[in-house]
Design a protein around this motif. Sequence first.
Motif, PDB file in Angstrom:
ATOM      1  N   PHE B  55      -5.261   4.240   5.751  1.00 38.69           N
ATOM      2  CA  PHE B  55      -3.893   4.008   6.224  1.00 38.69           C
ATOM      3  C   PHE B  55      -3.928   3.726   7.714  1.00 38.69           C
ATOM      4  CE2 PHE B  55      -2.614   7.308   2.856  1.00 38.69           C
ATOM      5  CZ  PHE B  55      -2.585   6.333   1.878  1.00 38.69           C
ATOM      6  N   ASP B  56      -2.871   3.058   8.185  1.00 39.22           N
ATOM      7  CA  ASP B  56      -2.767   2.810   9.619  1.00 39.22           C
ATOM      8  C   ASP B  56      -2.484   4.119  10.347  1.00 39.22           C
ATOM      9  OD1 ASP B  56      -3.222   0.118   9.752  1.00 39.22           O
ATOM     10  OD2 ASP B  56      -1.151  -0.386   9.207  1.00 39.22           O
ATOM     11  N   LYS B  60       0.504   3.923  15.855  1.00 38.07           N
ATOM     12  CA  LYS B  60      -0.007   2.678  16.428  1.00 38.07           C
ATOM     13  C   LYS B  60       1.107   1.642  16.506  1.00 38.07           C
ATOM     14  CE  LYS B  60      -2.854  -0.602  14.695  1.00 38.07           C
ATOM     15  NZ  LYS B  60      -3.850  -0.943  13.729  1.00 38.07           N
ATOM     16  N   LEU B  61       1.352   1.154  17.709  1.00 43.36           N
ATOM     17  CA  LEU B  61       2.389   0.139  17.873  1.00 43.36           C
ATOM     18  C   LEU B  61       1.844  -1.196  17.377  1.00 43.36           C
ATOM     19  CD1 LEU B  61       3.574   1.152  21.439  1.00 43.36           C
ATOM     20  CD2 LEU B  61       4.574   1.764  19.243  1.00 43.36           C
ATOM     21  N   ALA B  62       2.743  -2.050  16.925  1.00 43.12           N
ATOM     22  CA  ALA B  62       2.392  -3.394  16.486  1.00 43.12           C
ATOM     23  C   ALA B  62       1.224  -3.420  15.507  1.00 43.12           C
ATOM     24  CB  ALA B  62       2.096  -4.286  17.689  1.00 43.12           C
ATOM     25  N   PHE B  76       5.576  -0.341   3.095  1.00 48.75           N
ATOM     26  CA  PHE B  76       6.978  -0.001   3.337  1.00 48.75           C
ATOM     27  C   PHE B  76       7.550  -0.808   4.494  1.00 48.75           C
ATOM     28  CE2 PHE B  76       7.049   4.627   1.468  1.00 48.75           C
ATOM     29  CZ  PHE B  76       6.685   4.113   0.241  1.00 48.75           C
ATOM     30  N   GLY B  77       6.855  -1.888   4.913  1.00 51.10           N
ATOM     31  CA  GLY B  77       7.336  -2.680   6.043  1.00 51.10           C
ATOM     32  C   GLY B  77       6.999  -2.029   7.369  1.00 51.10           C
ATOM     33  N   THR B  78       7.563  -2.605   8.428  1.00 53.01           N
ATOM     34  CA  THR B  78       7.319  -2.062   9.770  1.00 53.01           C
ATOM     35  C   THR B  78       8.646  -1.775  10.454  1.00 53.01           C
ATOM     36  OG1 THR B  78       7.238  -4.305  10.640  1.00 53.01           O
ATOM     37  CG2 THR B  78       5.132  -3.258  10.128  1.00 53.01           C
ATOM     38  N   ASP B  84       3.736   1.064  11.152  1.00 47.54           N
ATOM     39  CA  ASP B  84       3.705   0.976   9.695  1.00 47.54           C
ATOM     40  C   ASP B  84       4.506   2.124   9.087  1.00 47.54           C
ATOM     41  OD1 ASP B  84       2.704  -0.142   7.218  1.00 47.54           O
ATOM     42  OD2 ASP B  84       1.582   1.738   7.061  1.00 47.54           O
ATOM     43  N   VAL B  85       5.572   1.802   8.345  1.00 51.00           N
ATOM     44  CA  VAL B  85       6.470   2.827   7.829  1.00 51.00           C
ATOM     45  C   VAL B  85       5.791   3.671   6.749  1.00 51.00           C
ATOM     46  CG1 VAL B  85       8.702   3.287   6.727  1.00 51.00           C
ATOM     47  CG2 VAL B  85       8.504   1.467   8.398  1.00 51.00           C
ATOM     48  N   PHE B  86       4.884   3.043   5.970  1.00 56.07           N
ATOM     49  CA  PHE B  86       4.197   3.809   4.927  1.00 56.07           C
ATOM     50  C   PHE B  86       3.327   4.905   5.548  1.00 56.07           C
ATOM     51  CE2 PHE B  86       0.597   4.570   2.049  1.00 56.07           C
ATOM     52  CZ  PHE B  86       1.307   4.980   0.934  1.00 56.07           C
ATOM     53  N   ALA B  87       2.567   4.522   6.579  1.00 55.62           N
ATOM     54  CA  ALA B  87       1.720   5.512   7.246  1.00 55.62           C
ATOM     55  C   ALA B  87       2.579   6.623   7.845  1.00 55.62           C
ATOM     56  CB  ALA B  87       0.892   4.847   8.336  1.00 55.62           C
ATOM     57  N   ARG B  88       3.706   6.235   8.420  1.00 52.73           N
ATOM     58  CA  ARG B  88       4.588   7.240   9.019  1.00 52.73           C
ATOM     59  C   ARG B  88       5.150   8.175   7.948  1.00 52.73           C
ATOM     60  NH1 ARG B  88       5.866   6.783  14.085  1.00 52.73           N
ATOM     61  NH2 ARG B  88       8.001   7.553  14.095  1.00 52.73           N
ATOM     62  N   THR B  89       5.485   7.591   6.792  1.00 48.66           N
ATOM     63  CA  THR B  89       6.018   8.431   5.717  1.00 48.66           C
ATOM     64  C   THR B  89       4.963   9.427   5.242  1.00 48.66           C
ATOM     65  OG1 THR B  89       7.393   6.573   5.029  1.00 48.66           O
ATOM     66  CG2 THR B  89       7.199   8.380   3.477  1.00 48.66           C
ATOM     67  N   VAL B  90       3.713   8.962   5.117  1.00 47.88           N
ATOM     68  CA  VAL B  90       2.636   9.857   4.671  1.00 47.88           C
ATOM     69  C   VAL B  90       2.419  10.977   5.686  1.00 47.88           C
ATOM     70  CG1 VAL B  90       0.166  10.040   4.244  1.00 47.88           C
ATOM     71  CG2 VAL B  90       1.472   8.156   3.247  1.00 47.88           C
TER      72      VAL B  90
END
Lengths: 336, 296
Positions: B55-56, B60-62, B76-78, B84-90
């Motif tokens: 995962f990202d 991390k920006l951009a 999940f888009g950005t 990265d929204v998916f990484a943030r959700t995890v």
Amino acid sequence: MKQFILRRVAQLVLVVFSVTFLTFASLNLVGDPLFNIVGVLSGIPDEQCEAVARGEIEDTQSSGLNVGDCALIAQAKEQNNLDKNVAERYGIWLSDMASGDFGTSFVNGDEISDIVKERLPVTIRLIVLAQIVALGIAIPWGVASAYRANRGFDKASTVGSFGLLSIPNFALGVILLYFFTLRWQIFPSRYENAGWWSELKALTLPAFTLGLGLAATYQRLLRTDLITTLQDDFIHMARAKGMSDRHIMYRHALRPSMFSVITVFGVNTGALIGGALVVEQIFSIPGVGTELVEAVLRNDPPVVISLISVVAIGFVLINFFVDLMYGYLDPRVRTS
Amino acid sequence: MSEIETTGESRLEAISMDDDVVDAVKKKLGVGFWIAVGWLGLLVATVVLAPLLPFDDPDKLASGPARTGPSMDNWFGTDALGRDVFARTVYGARVSLVVGFIAIAFGMVVGGSLGMIAGYFRGRVDQVISFLFFTLLSFPGLILALLITSTFDRTLRTVSLTLGVLAVAPVGRLARAATLVFAEREFVQAARVIGAKHFRILTRELLPVVLIPMAALALLGMGVAIVAEGGLAFLQLSVEDISWGVIINDGRGIRDLQENPHVALMPIGVMFLTILALNFAGDRVREYFDVRETAF
């Protein structure tokens, strides 16, 4: 009944004292209230000022102080009663508050009673509207579910209410805001109070945000109680008399089935108050919640203490009246 | 339960009992329960293994072009800053689940012990402890949380323990009610007769039976704590780290919602499924063990 009321009043008084004291003490003991009034000057040790007062050292640059610093601190302490201990201050604050004097904000000097007068009605209207929405949905919904229990509609309702109960209110708020305000532009995105109609429109979405989850809770309880009531003889009697089902459901069965809903009404008001804080943020409604959060973020203890106390006392009072009402409706409660 | 089904005599007994009891014997946790547990297991596994999976970096920006919808690169888009929204959700799940777990564990240990002591010794002790619960419940929950996090700090530990304090009264009341009932039962009296000490009776005899209704409440309570943390995040009084509440709060601005609603809606979806799973599993456990008191 008289003894029941007396016991409840004693409990009420005790709880009001402990709730206000807890609030007052926690915000006074942690952190230095003096800092919020005089800023860095609060860092001057007491001994130094005492020495100045005794004339041992000069109140000038040479001792690291500015002229009048100590006088300023003394004045601030006296004005805000900071020279007394917490218990004394609590007593003074409580008696002032009882007479409607909430003091002033440390930060901008606003009268707190004015803040309360301005903000509280908005929050109360929001909470009342949410309760109306919840009951308005839950009663017909619960009746329809109980009318044909365990059939198609009832089973779908169980799934639906379970889903509603699993959506956090802030998430529901964001979803409603997205669809009804941004996409379909049915409701305004800003709180406006130009007459009751514009306010009603502004409060509709927040009220639904708070009310939908509550409606699901009420529906579950009402359904269970109604199913029990419908087994009673007087319902068979009414049916035998040839009354319409609608009449039986709403006129005969509903009232004796409201006990559980009434019991949780008070408790849920607490959840509503917490929910209102969050929902006011989402829809930018100028109620107690937004002011409370602003006061916390700008570090303004008098405002925080007053608002929390007002809200907590209101909550205790609501539960007190719900208890009384419950005792009045159901004689068994009085003796327990 | 299984004993009743295996021995012939007991089975006859069960059949002769009324329908409710037969239903109880047949009762299973059901497929839904295992789906819910599966989802929770998947979530926990992802959260634990997150640093090892490709995962990202959530901060991390951009990591992709800003404000894009879901795609193969960014599931999940950005968001507005290209994160990265998916990484943030995890990674948000890490904080949310930890807060939920610590809060309910604290509530179980403190509230459970106090409630059991109150229910076992009764009298004065009970009055004092019950009044403590009553006072705690007299605060609207979120207000008490706000009071504590605003007086102390906003570390993961403070926020978790704050929500734990909120769990003390509901858990404690349930433990007290269950202890009151079980303390009168024969097995407890028998233990008393053979001279068992209070501590032994409480831990060996009462704790195992009181734990069953508490387990159901724990699952439901964990959901409540996760939601409460989200509420605090909306008041900007939750952890400074990323949690679900923080991410959703980040994505709820008017512009964000208009241009890239997935920033808020994707974590909302994951959070909803998780709360749903916790509620459902808790409800099934409660029905399975036929717990009547809910204390909520």
